[in-house]
Design a protein around this motif. Structure first.
Motif, short mmCIF file in Angstrom:
data_model
loop_
_atom_site.label_atom_id
_atom_site.label_comp_id
_atom_site.label_asym_id
_atom_site.label_seq_id
_atom_site.Cartn_x
_atom_site.Cartn_y
_atom_site.Cartn_z
N ALA A 74 0.77 -0.88 0.40
CA ALA A 74 0.21 0.23 -0.71
C ALA A 74 0.65 1.44 0.01
O ALA A 74 0.83 2.26 -1.10
N GLY A 75 2.21 1.51 0.75
CA GLY A 75 2.90 3.12 0.65
C GLY A 75 3.15 2.99 -0.67
O GLY A 75 3.48 4.32 -0.74
N PHE A 129 3.22 3.12 18.16
CA PHE A 129 4.01 4.39 17.66
C PHE A 129 3.55 4.67 16.07
O PHE A 129 3.04 5.30 15.98
N VAL A 130 3.98 3.27 15.48
CA VAL A 130 3.98 3.31 13.71
C VAL A 130 2.65 4.28 13.42
O VAL A 130 2.35 5.14 13.36
N ASP A 131 1.55 3.47 14.27
CA ASP A 131 0.38 3.44 14.21
C ASP A 131 -0.85 5.47 14.49
O ASP A 131 -1.20 5.62 13.66
N ASP A 132 0.09 4.60 15.14
CA ASP A 132 -0.67 6.33 16.12
C ASP A 132 -0.37 7.63 14.90
O ASP A 132 -1.16 8.28 14.87
N VAL A 133 0.82 7.69 14.59
CA VAL A 133 1.54 8.39 13.78
C VAL A 133 1.30 8.48 12.37
O VAL A 133 0.85 9.28 12.17
N LEU A 134 0.72 7.03 12.17
CA LEU A 134 -0.26 7.46 10.33
C LEU A 134 -1.36 7.77 10.44
O LEU A 134 -2.18 8.55 10.04
N ARG A 135 -2.76 7.23 11.36
CA ARG A 135 -3.39 8.29 11.73
C ARG A 135 -3.45 9.43 12.55
O ARG A 135 -4.38 9.86 11.60
N GLY A 140 -4.47 6.83 7.20
CA GLY A 140 -5.59 6.16 7.49
C GLY A 140 -5.14 5.13 9.29
O GLY A 140 -4.03 4.80 9.53
N ASP A 141 -6.06 4.53 9.39
CA ASP A 141 -6.01 3.07 10.08
C ASP A 141 -5.48 1.98 9.57
O ASP A 141 -5.96 1.49 8.57
N LEU A 142 -3.64 1.60 10.22
CA LEU A 142 -3.85 0.16 9.67
C LEU A 142 -3.19 -0.84 10.75
O LEU A 142 -2.56 -1.42 10.38
N THR A 143 -4.00 -0.82 11.40
CA THR A 143 -4.39 -1.29 12.88
C THR A 143 -4.29 -2.64 12.63
O THR A 143 -3.98 -4.00 13.41
N ASP A 144 -5.36 -2.82 11.65
CA ASP A 144 -5.49 -4.22 11.36
C ASP A 144 -4.78 -4.91 10.05
O ASP A 144 -4.94 -6.45 9.46
#
Length: 247
Positions: A74-75, A129-135, A140-144
């Motif tokens: 995706a990135g 940390f990564v998920d917080d920065v992306l949100r 978007g939310d990539l936690t899943d």
């Protein structure tokens, strides 16, 4: 690559503390140039009031990075399509000290690059940390979504401090796949200027010398070079000119 690095030998030193204190530039505009060693040496030797990062007498330092992405990249695809909301996630290791950071790069206003990072030895431990920065950046939310290793890089870097800007000089760049494949960018120097919205003195000198910014991303260009089936139009000119010329 000795010609470009020899040009740095005549420059006065700057300490890491002063470099970070005056030009951390975690939010900045990046401009990248791909030069021959001779062209890089000619430019580096003429930079006004430049000083080179020096630690323990060393002026060149080893970098090793591991990039992760979703299994469907995706990135990579966001960058290949030039999307405003895009991201890169990597673990960067400074090979001379062994220090490692997990870094997330996103895009800010007016094309600026925003880099946020945390000291960490592995990506799994920094996933929150990564998920917080992306949100927070709007990606978007990539936690899943799983994040898996897709590309490694290693190279040697020297860093210059100018008034209101930094310049990095990367040599001996090698891309590698998780399976162990290697692709070197031989006989080229990647010079990157990092400044505010206004072009730096280094940019103006490069332009006067006939050099223009090139589209090169250590992640995007490397992955495109190693996987010709991926969309690569964004980096086609760089791949065609610089990788074919050095092969």
């Amino acid at each position: 690559m000795t010609a470009s690095l020899t040009a740095l030998g005549a420059l006065p030193p700057v300490s890491l503390e002063e470099l970070v204190g005056t030009a951390a530039l975690l939010t900045r505009v990046d401009r990248k140039y791909v030069l021959t060693p001779a062209d890089a040496a000619a430019v580096l030797g003429r930079l006004p009031d430049a000083r080179v990062l020096t630690i323990g007498g060393r002026r060149t330092f080893g970098y090793d990075s591991l990039y992760v992405d979703t299994p469907d990249l995706a990135g990579y695809h966001l960058a290949a399509r030039g999307r405003r909301r895009r991201f890169k996630v990597r673990r960067r290791t400074y090979t001379d000290t062994g220090d490692s950071w997990v870094e997330v790069k996103t895009r800010g206003p007016r094309g600026s690059t925003v880099k946020e990072r945390v000291a960490a030895d592995d990506l799994a431990g920094a996933r929150g940390f990564v998920d917080d920065v992306l949100r927070s950046s709007g990606v978007g939310d990539l936690t899943d979504r799983e994040l898996v290793p897709v590309l490694g890089t290693r190279y040697s870097r020297s860093t210059l401090l100018l008034a209101g800007a930094r310049v990095t000089v990367d040599t001996d760049l090698v891309w590698r796949t998780p399976s162990g494949g290697l692709l070197p960018l031989t006989d080229r120097v990647v010079v990157e200027t990092k400044s505010g919205s206004a072009p730096s003195a280094a940019d103006r000198l490069l332009w006067r010398s006939g050099h223009r910014p090139a589209r090169i991303s250590k992640y995007g260009t490397g992955l495109a070079a190693l996987h010709p089936d991926l969309p690569r139009n964004r980096w086609h000119a760089t791949l065609t000119r610089h990788l074919q010329e050095t092969s």
